[in-house]
Scaffold this motif. Structure first.
Motif, PDB file in Angstrom:
ATOM      1  N   THR A 119     -10.931  -4.614  -3.297  1.00  0.00           N
ATOM      2  CA  THR A 119     -11.135  -6.273  -3.187  1.00  0.00           C
ATOM      3  C   THR A 119     -11.602  -7.076  -4.317  1.00  0.00           C
ATOM      4  OG1 THR A 119     -12.828  -4.316  -2.730  1.00  0.00           O
ATOM      5  CG2 THR A 119     -14.740  -5.792  -3.541  1.00  0.00           C
ATOM      6  N   HIS A 120     -11.069  -6.562  -5.620  1.00  0.00           N
ATOM      7  CA  HIS A 120     -11.490  -7.303  -6.965  1.00  0.00           C
ATOM      8  C   HIS A 120     -10.480  -8.760  -6.413  1.00  0.00           C
ATOM      9  CE1 HIS A 120     -11.823  -7.823 -10.648  1.00  0.00           C
ATOM     10  NE2 HIS A 120      -9.779  -8.115 -10.948  1.00  0.00           N
ATOM     11  N   ASN A 121      -9.184  -8.992  -6.329  1.00  0.00           N
ATOM     12  CA  ASN A 121      -8.554  -9.351  -5.493  1.00  0.00           C
ATOM     13  C   ASN A 121      -8.629 -10.929  -4.396  1.00  0.00           C
ATOM     14  OD1 ASN A 121      -5.463  -9.402  -7.311  1.00  0.00           O
ATOM     15  ND2 ASN A 121      -6.556  -6.924  -7.866  1.00  0.00           N
ATOM     16  N   LEU A 122      -9.473 -10.204  -3.186  1.00  0.00           N
ATOM     17  CA  LEU A 122      -9.853 -10.675  -2.531  1.00  0.00           C
ATOM     18  C   LEU A 122     -10.553 -11.920  -3.410  1.00  0.00           C
ATOM     19  CD1 LEU A 122     -10.478  -8.409   0.719  1.00  0.00           C
ATOM     20  CD2 LEU A 122      -8.471 -10.189   0.282  1.00  0.00           C
ATOM     21  N   ALA A 123     -11.506 -11.123  -4.038  1.00  0.00           N
ATOM     22  CA  ALA A 123     -12.313 -11.934  -4.706  1.00  0.00           C
ATOM     23  C   ALA A 123     -12.124 -13.169  -6.177  1.00  0.00           C
ATOM     24  CB  ALA A 123     -13.783 -11.565  -5.486  1.00  0.00           C
ATOM     25  N   ALA A 124     -10.867 -12.542  -5.941  1.00  0.00           N
ATOM     26  CA  ALA A 124      -9.934 -13.645  -7.141  1.00  0.00           C
ATOM     27  C   ALA A 124     -10.057 -15.490  -6.936  1.00  0.00           C
ATOM     28  CB  ALA A 124      -9.045 -12.735  -7.732  1.00  0.00           C
ATOM     29  N   GLY A 125      -9.985 -15.664  -5.261  1.00  0.00           N
ATOM     30  CA  GLY A 125      -9.454 -16.898  -5.171  1.00  0.00           C
ATOM     31  C   GLY A 125      -8.303 -16.536  -5.071  1.00  0.00           C
ATOM     32  N   SER A 126      -6.683 -15.709  -5.297  1.00  0.00           N
ATOM     33  CA  SER A 126      -5.171 -16.461  -4.759  1.00  0.00           C
ATOM     34  C   SER A 126      -5.265 -16.571  -3.900  1.00  0.00           C
ATOM     35  CB  SER A 126      -5.196 -14.808  -6.060  1.00  0.00           C
ATOM     36  OG  SER A 126      -5.037 -13.890  -5.480  1.00  0.00           O
ATOM     37  N   ALA A 127      -3.549 -16.137  -3.422  1.00  0.00           N
ATOM     38  CA  ALA A 127      -2.794 -15.865  -2.322  1.00  0.00           C
ATOM     39  C   ALA A 127      -3.626 -14.723  -1.971  1.00  0.00           C
ATOM     40  CB  ALA A 127      -1.815 -16.294  -2.307  1.00  0.00           C
ATOM     41  N   TYR A 128      -3.750 -14.114  -2.558  1.00  0.00           N
ATOM     42  CA  TYR A 128      -3.856 -12.236  -1.564  1.00  0.00           C
ATOM     43  C   TYR A 128      -5.076 -12.602  -1.119  1.00  0.00           C
ATOM     44  CZ  TYR A 128      -4.673  -7.351  -2.068  1.00  0.00           C
ATOM     45  OH  TYR A 128      -4.762  -5.520  -1.824  1.00  0.00           O
ATOM     46  N   SER A 129      -4.547 -11.410   0.136  1.00  0.00           N
ATOM     47  CA  SER A 129      -5.680 -11.736   1.237  1.00  0.00           C
ATOM     48  C   SER A 129      -5.506 -10.335   2.522  1.00  0.00           C
ATOM     49  CB  SER A 129      -4.876 -12.865   2.254  1.00  0.00           C
ATOM     50  OG  SER A 129      -3.857 -12.043   3.689  1.00  0.00           O
ATOM     51  N   GLU A 130      -6.588 -10.781   3.653  1.00  0.00           N
ATOM     52  CA  GLU A 130      -6.443  -9.420   4.560  1.00  0.00           C
ATOM     53  C   GLU A 130      -5.168  -8.610   5.096  1.00  0.00           C
ATOM     54  OE1 GLU A 130      -8.716  -7.625   4.344  1.00  0.00           O
ATOM     55  OE2 GLU A 130     -10.409  -8.415   4.385  1.00  0.00           O
ATOM     56  N   GLN A 131      -4.129  -9.624   5.003  1.00  0.00           N
ATOM     57  CA  GLN A 131      -2.586  -9.219   4.760  1.00  0.00           C
ATOM     58  C   GLN A 131      -2.334  -8.068   3.980  1.00  0.00           C
ATOM     59  OE1 GLN A 131      -0.561 -12.823   6.716  1.00  0.00           O
ATOM     60  NE2 GLN A 131      -1.188 -11.990   8.165  1.00  0.00           N
ATOM     61  N   GLN A 132      -2.432  -8.117   2.835  1.00  0.00           N
ATOM     62  CA  GLN A 132      -2.080  -7.158   1.289  1.00  0.00           C
ATOM     63  C   GLN A 132      -2.849  -6.149   1.667  1.00  0.00           C
ATOM     64  OE1 GLN A 132      -2.168 -10.844   1.092  1.00  0.00           O
ATOM     65  NE2 GLN A 132      -0.533 -10.921   2.014  1.00  0.00           N
ATOM     66  N   LEU A 133      -2.685  -5.062   0.780  1.00  0.00           N
ATOM     67  CA  LEU A 133      -3.165  -4.205   0.150  1.00  0.00           C
ATOM     68  C   LEU A 133      -2.562  -4.043  -1.227  1.00  0.00           C
ATOM     69  CD1 LEU A 133      -5.845  -3.007   0.886  1.00  0.00           C
ATOM     70  CD2 LEU A 133      -4.008  -0.668   1.517  1.00  0.00           C
ATOM     71  N   ALA A 134      -3.977  -3.424  -2.004  1.00  0.00           N
ATOM     72  CA  ALA A 134      -3.368  -3.193  -3.318  1.00  0.00           C
ATOM     73  C   ALA A 134      -3.847  -1.894  -3.854  1.00  0.00           C
ATOM     74  CB  ALA A 134      -2.479  -4.601  -4.309  1.00  0.00           C
ATOM     75  N   PHE A 135      -3.356  -0.780  -4.730  1.00  0.00           N
ATOM     76  CA  PHE A 135      -4.537  -0.072  -5.313  1.00  0.00           C
ATOM     77  C   PHE A 135      -3.294   0.340  -6.639  1.00  0.00           C
ATOM     78  CE2 PHE A 135      -1.935   1.823  -1.484  1.00  0.00           C
ATOM     79  CZ  PHE A 135      -1.506   2.436  -2.350  1.00  0.00           C
ATOM     80  N   ALA A 136      -4.174   1.033  -7.263  1.00  0.00           N
ATOM     81  CA  ALA A 136      -3.647   2.269  -8.023  1.00  0.00           C
ATOM     82  C   ALA A 136      -3.650   3.704  -7.904  1.00  0.00           C
ATOM     83  CB  ALA A 136      -4.532   1.841  -9.712  1.00  0.00           C
ATOM     84  N   ARG A 137      -2.793   4.024  -8.685  1.00  0.00           N
ATOM     85  CA  ARG A 137      -2.359   5.322  -8.698  1.00  0.00           C
ATOM     86  C   ARG A 137      -2.371   6.175 -10.487  1.00  0.00           C
ATOM     87  NH1 ARG A 137      -2.419   8.898  -4.454  1.00  0.00           N
ATOM     88  NH2 ARG A 137      -3.899  10.123  -5.657  1.00  0.00           N
ATOM     89  N   TYR A 138      -2.553   6.874 -10.679  1.00  0.00           N
ATOM     90  CA  TYR A 138      -2.594   7.525 -11.994  1.00  0.00           C
ATOM     91  C   TYR A 138      -3.049   8.706 -12.492  1.00  0.00           C
ATOM     92  CZ  TYR A 138      -7.062   5.411 -12.498  1.00  0.00           C
ATOM     93  OH  TYR A 138      -8.669   5.778 -13.105  1.00  0.00           O
ATOM     94  N   VAL A 139      -2.205   9.679 -13.704  1.00  0.00           N
ATOM     95  CA  VAL A 139      -2.506  10.376 -14.665  1.00  0.00           C
ATOM     96  C   VAL A 139      -2.022  10.056 -15.707  1.00  0.00           C
ATOM     97  CG1 VAL A 139      -2.484  12.465 -12.194  1.00  0.00           C
ATOM     98  CG2 VAL A 139      -0.130  11.691 -13.672  1.00  0.00           C
ATOM     99  N   GLU A 140      -2.029  10.778 -16.892  1.00  0.00           N
ATOM    100  CA  GLU A 140      -2.004  10.467 -18.571  1.00  0.00           C
ATOM    101  C   GLU A 140      -0.665  10.510 -18.293  1.00  0.00           C
ATOM    102  OE1 GLU A 140      -2.654  12.145 -22.652  1.00  0.00           O
ATOM    103  OE2 GLU A 140      -3.733  13.225 -21.141  1.00  0.00           O
ATOM    104  N   ARG A 141       0.115  10.889 -17.787  1.00  0.00           N
ATOM    105  CA  ARG A 141       1.585  10.948 -18.285  1.00  0.00           C
ATOM    106  C   ARG A 141       2.300   9.622 -16.917  1.00  0.00           C
ATOM    107  NH1 ARG A 141       4.713  15.641 -15.467  1.00  0.00           N
ATOM    108  NH2 ARG A 141       3.116  16.704 -14.115  1.00  0.00           N
ATOM    109  N   GLN A 142       1.438   9.407 -16.004  1.00  0.00           N
ATOM    110  CA  GLN A 142       2.329   8.247 -14.880  1.00  0.00           C
ATOM    111  C   GLN A 142       1.406   7.475 -14.173  1.00  0.00           C
ATOM    112  OE1 GLN A 142       3.650   9.461 -10.898  1.00  0.00           O
ATOM    113  NE2 GLN A 142       5.420   8.527 -11.861  1.00  0.00           N
ATOM    114  N   GLN A 143       1.426   6.025 -14.771  1.00  0.00           N
ATOM    115  CA  GLN A 143       0.253   4.829 -13.866  1.00  0.00           C
ATOM    116  C   GLN A 143       1.502   3.732 -12.828  1.00  0.00           C
ATOM    117  OE1 GLN A 143       0.896   5.318 -17.561  1.00  0.00           O
ATOM    118  NE2 GLN A 143      -0.289   6.832 -17.751  1.00  0.00           N
ATOM    119  N   LEU A 144       0.488   3.615 -11.632  1.00  0.00           N
ATOM    120  CA  LEU A 144       1.522   2.890 -10.674  1.00  0.00           C
ATOM    121  C   LEU A 144       0.353   2.114 -10.310  1.00  0.00           C
ATOM    122  CD1 LEU A 144       2.647   6.241  -8.276  1.00  0.00           C
ATOM    123  CD2 LEU A 144       3.933   4.595 -10.051  1.00  0.00           C
TER     124      LEU A 144
END
Length: 633
Positions: free
Chosen positions: A537-562
């Motif tokens: 949602t954040h990147n769709l609103a950012a106005g870049s080339a990011y679109s509904e053909q991409q999907l981005a998310f983060a996964r994390y715990v204290e010892r690993q961030q993705l």
């Protein structure tokens, strides 16, 4: 599959379920979701289920004659799961192997020398038979044994080999229906067959195992013009008749003496104490048991009278659990009342608290009932996540729908097993689905990494098997479950029994390597049992080339961030700057500066730039490309 779901829904008058509050959680697009408490058996990492159609896995014959016999087309055996084969399965990160089609089901092959009665092709689908028309729950399919007289011992040896390779064993249990002729030769002393003690003069009695149409004889379905039993081959029992007096209700709930061809005519409906009008003939489970553990459920059922069918299935699952089977996949669980599942699953957990219990449920409003009241560990996330992801893969749907679904399931996301293929679904590479196995690559990254739930792979998926041929009863786009058949792409990985991929094409080998890399990473990455934050949602609103053909998310715990980014366009690559919101930068406790990233799929390096509490990553993706960036501390 759609016919299967529709048939199941038509029978739901028999399964009026306990209502509970199923309101989805609020849609907070910027909020990270905490994971459900991981179950004991997958606390060390995300579980990976490898579904194998046991009859097909080890078959090396390539004749593939439609409606071919076992001798013509070959068949896989328990013994084909050699140490090399199991090592190849384990290389995909597998924690549990679901051996599909193990319980003895109706087949069109003469095993009378072993005391097994012949099955009538008029009420068997295909020549090899449906694995969901079980004939003997205390034995295994004789086709799968080198020596049918020792078939159970051979399966026990397979259980032991699987355990030696550090994987657990799942088999099917199909409580809703059994074969039209159920006849157990291997049942323990004191066990009675389904229907053996039924009062057949009435449509329903609580302790009857079946429903009846008194005074009427069963009639074989009227076949469509383009269908011939066994493809037209002669058979002494293929005479358009099957002796069943009185007629029983058919497995999908059809109450006609002559079920339709589209009904589950090869099976009969099991009675769980649900009267023909849909009312219950057993104690209802109080709604507050949705918040109680399996021990409380187990105690609830102690001393209560339950229908005879419940006891029979309890004895069946405990028989297999005692043999070393580690869990079960339940077919069409929604067609059986949730109280039965509370009873059955609490008894299983009493014997094996770590048992892995996976159910097929297709009505989202029932998900929470079957998890919380029915004590299912996992349900298929088919109607919500898979169906929407399939549309994305086909270029027909937006990736935003996946974000919405993941948030709607936030309270139960750990229990919603993800997959891209199984025996009911079309193969990714089939023209009827995506037409290209590579289109499964970004989808598999998303499906595998977006939640804490287990991931399921279907055999041959990792090498792009397209399910291209009509096998007889089984039709193109799905690998047949009804026929003797060889699976060509999978056979190239088998490489004549070496199980080393030596006969794969370069493209197939590359695909297999992708699956191994992704699934091994998913198995061992601690962040995947941690928090999730959607970045879409954040990147769709950012106005870049990011679109509904991409999907981005983060996964994390204290010892690993993705940070995970997938691109679904098969023709064009894309470049954009991925924005990381302040909430994520704060959760990761990152000060302004430059941080190194490493892609866990390719090993390539990138950088995260943090400025004024906001993050940016330059992303460049090839067609169908994905990155899984890990923050290097």
């Amino acid at each position: 599959m759609q016919a299967k779901i529709a048939a199941g829904l038509s029978a739901l008058a028999l399964t009026i379920l306990v209502a509970c509050d199923n309101k989805p959680p609020a849609n907070h697009s910027a909020a990270a979701s905490a994971p459900q408490q991981a179950s004991q058996f997958d606390a060390e990492g995300k579980a990976v289920v490898y579904q194998v159609f046991t009859r097909l896995f080890g078959n090396t014959q390539t004749t593939n004659k439609p409606w071919g016999t076992l001798e013509e087309n070959g068949v896989g055996k328990f013994s084909d799961f050699t140490d090399d084969a199991l090592q190849g399965i384990k290389a995909l990160g597998t924690t549990h192997i679901w051996y599909t089609g193990v319980p003895h089901h109706a087949v069109i092959r003469d095993y009378t020398a072993y005391g097994i009665s012949n099955d009538d092709p008029d009420v068997v689908k295909g020549r090899a038979g449906s694995p969901y028309a079980v004939k003997d729950y205390y034995s295994v399919n004789p086709d799968l044994a080198d020596d049918p007289a020792k078939r159970l011992e051979e399966f026990q040896a397979l259980i032991a080999r699987t355990h030696q390779h550090g994987m657990k064993v799942l088999i099917d249990i199909v409580p809703n229906h059994v074969a039209r002729r159920y006849e157990s030769l291997a049942k323990p002393e004191g066990v009675r067959d389904f229907g053996a003690d039924d009062d057949t003069s009435v449509e329903y009695a609580r302790d009857n195992n079946f429903y009846y149409i008194p005074g009427s004889a069963f009639q074989v379905p009227a076949w469509p013009a383009d269908y011939q039993v066994l493809g037209g081959d002669a058979h002494p029992l293929a005479d358009g008749k099957f002796a069943e007096v009185p007629a029983k209700w058919t497995g999908n709930g059809a109450r006609s003496v002559q079920p339709a061809f589209d009904d589950w005519y090869e099976t009969v409906k099991i009675n769980f104490g649900v009267r023909p009008d849909g009312s219950y003939d057993f104690d209802k489970l109080p709604a507050d048991y949705a918040e109680k553990d399996w021990q409380a459920h187990y105690q609830f059922w102690q001393g209560k009278e339950v229908p005879n069918t419940w006891i029979k299935f309890r004895d069946i699952v405990l028989y297999w659990t005692a043999m070393g089977v580690d869990g079960f996949r339940y077919d069409m669980a929604e067609m059986v009342p949730v109280e039965f599942w509370s009873y059955l699953n609490s008894h299983i957990k009493q014997q094996n608290p770590d048992a892995f219990l996976l159910a097929e449920v297709y009505q989202p409003h029932l998900y929470r009932d079957y998890i919380k009241l029915g004590l299912m560990d996992y349900l298929y996330d088919k109607v919500e996540f898979y169906d929407s992801l399939k549309l994305v893969m086909q270029g027909k749907g937006p990736t935003s729908e996946l974000v919405i679904i993941q948030q709607r399931m936030a309270d139960i996301e750990h229990h919603m097993l993800h997959f891209l293929e199984n025996h009911d679904e079309q193969r990714i590479a089939a023209p009827e689905f995506a037409g290209d196995a590579r289109k499964g690559m970004p989808a598999m990254v998303v499906s595998t990494l977006i939640s804490t739930s287990p991931t399921m792979l279907y055999f041959g998926q990792d090498v792009g098997e397209p399910g291209a041929d009509d096998a007889g009863f089984g039709k193109a786009s799905r690998t047949t479950i009804f026929d003797y058949w060889g699976v060509p792409h999978h056979q190239r990985w088998m490489n004549g029994g070496k199980f080393d991929g030596g006969a794969l094409s370069p493209a197939e080998r590359e695909l297999r390597q992708f699956y191994e890399t992704l699934m091994q990473f998913s198995r061992n990455a601690p962040a995947l049992n941690g928090a999730y934050l959607e970045l879409h949602t954040h990147n769709l609103a950012a106005g870049s080339a990011y679109s509904e053909q991409q999907l981005a998310f983060a996964r994390y715990v204290e010892r690993q961030q993705l940070v995970v980014v997938s691109h679904f366009n098969p023709q064009q690559g894309v470049e954009f700057t991925l924005q990381l919101p302040a909430s994520l930068i704060s959760a990761w406790q990152l000060a302004d500066g430059t941080y190194q990233l490493q892609d866990q799929l390719s090993g390539q390096q990138n950088q995260l730039q943090v400025s004024n509490g906001l993050g940016q990553i330059p992303v460049q993706l090839a067609p169908l490309g994905s990155v899984v960036y890990q923050l290097v501390r």
